[in-house]
Design an enzyme around this catalytic site. Structure first.
Site, short mmCIF file in Angstrom:
data_model
loop_
_atom_site.label_atom_id
_atom_site.label_comp_id
_atom_site.label_asym_id
_atom_site.label_seq_id
_atom_site.Cartn_x
_atom_site.Cartn_y
_atom_site.Cartn_z
N ARG A 126 1.03 -1.10 0.05
CA ARG A 126 -0.06 0.04 -0.09
C ARG A 126 0.94 1.23 0.16
O ARG A 126 0.78 2.13 -0.73
CB ARG A 126 -0.89 0.02 1.29
CG ARG A 126 -2.27 -0.85 1.00
CD ARG A 126 -2.94 -0.73 2.38
NE ARG A 126 -4.49 -1.23 2.12
CZ ARG A 126 -4.84 -1.96 2.84
NH1 ARG A 126 -4.19 -2.71 3.80
NH2 ARG A 126 -6.14 -2.68 2.60
N CYS A 177 -5.53 -14.41 3.09
CA CYS A 177 -5.70 -15.07 1.57
C CYS A 177 -4.52 -15.64 0.98
O CYS A 177 -4.60 -16.28 -0.12
CB CYS A 177 -6.59 -13.87 0.82
SG CYS A 177 -5.59 -12.30 0.84
#
Length: 619
Positions: A126, A177
């Site tokens: 990010r 994930c």
């Protein structure tokens, strides 16, 4: 009725055309990414690029609906593209199975997009995308979810605060994930040992029926399905051998040897990453017997086990848990074991298994004390939360493309309470004056990286006066490339090395700070290789300020080439609008703290960018 008629009716012809002609980058194809890509192709977006480095795991399938069981172990980006095209075959989607930090995704590459949408699950990526969008002056829509909570907001240079304006605390909850694909931190290995391996061996494992993996016609997929079928059969045989003398070795050989060798066979996965190293049961068993010892403070749980200690504890805890499970099944064949961080047997097993996996992937091992504290801070991803946030992202994108960036709001999804309303809207905050990321000046530098030395760059660009074309910094500067120190006043080992020799390629960003200026936020020099032949007027380098027209001017969307007169008019128009994104062409860029432009030293290049050129002097 055409496929686009409903979108046109809702958006209007003008906005629909802007949406269709815009170029959008989506980073991340996981929980939010699957929902978002589906929304984009159904909402009229036609030109989309997707970047994701992960492969699909069985644990993804409960919420990442673009993936099915036959896609396991395949690239998320590629499969997401294929699945999304079924919703709208007219969309033009380009997928990249790669790390967004790879050198091919340079600042110049980012400049080719009208919007960037983040659908990431880690702080490092990010921050990188945030920095690249600031340097490229491209609007970024940041999003994220944690359980039932989520948020989405716009980041635009000089208009809103950036991702790093507010310090981020290391999260105490972790996404799951990507844990089973390519672990890069201890927590990934801990979650793998706790949530996957423990459940596979002692709890309710995922469906393992071989018929669940439907064979397809392609040779590539047939090979993948065959390999998965073999893994399923191996696991079934291992469970049948529970309680036997060979059980521990069978489990170890599968998860720490066979499964790792299978990962290594996927060569594309390790092009830009350090490959794992399998462990072998017989080799570890033949090493010197481990003896558990306390550290100097006498705190046994805070002692970090070596590999042999992990091996011994893994085999021992596996035997203890297996005996408990077999005893429980005597009373009821459906009985299972459930992980509890206060269960000593379970904690021994998770600590040993996670540390062995960390060893395989060259990750720091953790003490039992650390593993226990980290194993209790994991929450699941919620499909509905991802869907809501993905919808909000598209609504934010509509506003930006419609010239309404100032009307976008930070949007938070909160947990259900007695009070009505799930969404909380908040006005965008202005950039923090002391932010070292978005307050840093971003300047493009075209230069011959093969022949320019770091000392030459210092003398002729960094410390040279603004009158002679430099940045006017003092000699006491610090130069960083990411976290790598290249130069400061007491470290000049790299001074005579060329930029190329320092691995400073196209797209690399040099962060330069003046140590004599207390409040200096520094300068980011975005490198682009060029020679005197390709530079204007035979110059040795060029500096350029902000290079993209403001996204708030809708007429500019989708137009990459402009005549000089049109560009000057657009600059003046945006200045008159007072949006603060791009200064008027009649003024200098000194107001933005970049460079002072004189009429006889400037030029407009083929992309409509204002640049300044100089010739390097010999050292």
């Amino acid at each position: 009725m055409s496929r686009e008629s409903n979108n046109i009716a809702v958006l209007g012809q003008t906005l629909h055309q802007r949406v269709a002609s815009s170029r959008v980058l989506m980073v991340g194809a996981g929980g939010i990414g699957c929902e978002l890509l589906k929304n984009l192709v159904l909402s009229g977006f036609k030109n989309i690029e997707v970047v994701d480095l992960d492969t699909i795991d069985l644990s993804n399938l409960n919420r990442q609906f673009l993936f099915q069981k036959q896609h396991i172990k395949k690239s998320k980006a590629h499969v997401a593209k294929e699945s999304a095209l079924k919703f709208n075959p007219a969309a033009n989607i380009t997928s990249h199975h790669a790390n967004i930090k790879d050198k091919e995704f340079s600042v110049e590459w980012f400049k080719g997009f009208d919007l960037v949408l983040n659908a990431l699950d880690n702080l490092d990526a990010r921050r990188h995308v945030n920095m690249m969008c600031l340097a490229a002056d491209v609007p970024l829509i940041e999003s994220g979810t944690t359980g039932y909570l989520g948020q989405a907001y716009v980041i635009k240079k000089d208009v809103t605060e950036c991702f790093d304006c507010t310090p981020k605390v290391t999260p105490t909850t972790y996404p799951v994930c990507t844990i089973r694909s390519t672990p890069s931190a201890p927590i990934h290995c801990i979650v793998w040992a706790k949530s996957y391996l423990f459940n596979q061996l002692f709890g309710n494992s995922e469906e393992e029926e071989e018929e669940a993996y439907q064979k397809e016609t392609s040779d590539e997929n047939a090979q993948e399905i065959e390999a998965l079928a073999r893994e399923t059969e191996e696991l079934r045989k291992i469970k049948e051998a529970m309680g036997s003398d060979e059980y521990g070795k069978a489990v170890f050989d599968k998860i720490f040897t066979g499964d790792i060798q299978r990962l290594l066979s996927m060569e594309d996965m390790w092009k830009n990453r350090t490959p794992p190293t399998p462990l072998y049961y017989d080799e570890l068993a033949a090493t010197m017997q481990a003896q558990m010892t306390s550290d100097v403070n006498g705190l046994k749980d805070q002692h970090t086990w070596n590999v042999r200690e992990c091996f011994d504890m893994f085999v021992d805890s596996l035997t203890r848990l297996s005996t408990r499970l077999l005893d429980a099944k005597k009373d009821n064949p459906t009985n299972i074991l459930v992980f509890d961080k206060d269960d000593n047997d379970a904690m021994d097993f998770v600590t040993a298994a996670s540390n062995l996996r960390s060893t395989i992937f060259k990750i720091e091992r953790k003490s039992r004390f650390d593993v226990k504290s980290m194993a209790g801070n994991i929450i699941p991803a919620i499909a509905t939360t991802n869907a809501v946030i993905a919808g909000i992202v598209v609504m934010q994108a509509y506003k930006i493309l419609n010239g309404q960036l100032s009307q976008t709001k930070r949007t938070y999804l909160k947990q259900v309470t007695r009070r009505p309303g799930l969404l909380v809207l908040e006005a965008n905050s202005e950039p923090q004056a002391d932010c070292a990321v978005c307050r840093t000046r971003n300047i493009g530098l075209k230069i011959d990286i093969h022949h320019t030395t770091l000392q030459s760059l210092l003398n002729n660009v960094v410390t040279a006066s603004t009158e002679t074309g430099g940045l006017g910094m003092s000699e006491e500067v610090t130069i960083l490339e990411g976290d790598r120190l290249l130069y400061d006043i007491e470290f000049d080992d790299n001074a005579e090395k060329t930029l190329d020799a320092l691995a400073l390629e196209d797209g690399k960003i040099l962060n330069i700070k003046d140590d004599e200026v207390d409040d200096d936020t520094g300068v980011n020099l975005v490198l682009q290789h060029a020679t005197s032949v390709t530079l204007k007027n035979g110059a040795s380098f060029e500096l350029s300020g902000p290079t993209r027209p403001a996204i708030m001017e809708p007429e500019s969307l989708g137009k990459r080439k402009r005549e000089e007169g049109d560009e000057m008019a657009n600059h003046a128009k945006r200045a008159a609008l007072g949006n603060g994104s791009v200064p008027a062409a009649s003024t200098s860029q000194a107001d933005n703290g970049v460079i002072d432009l004189d009429d006889d030293e400037t030029a407009i290049d083929e992309d409509g960018r204002t640049v300044k050129v100089w010739v390097l002097e010999d050292d």
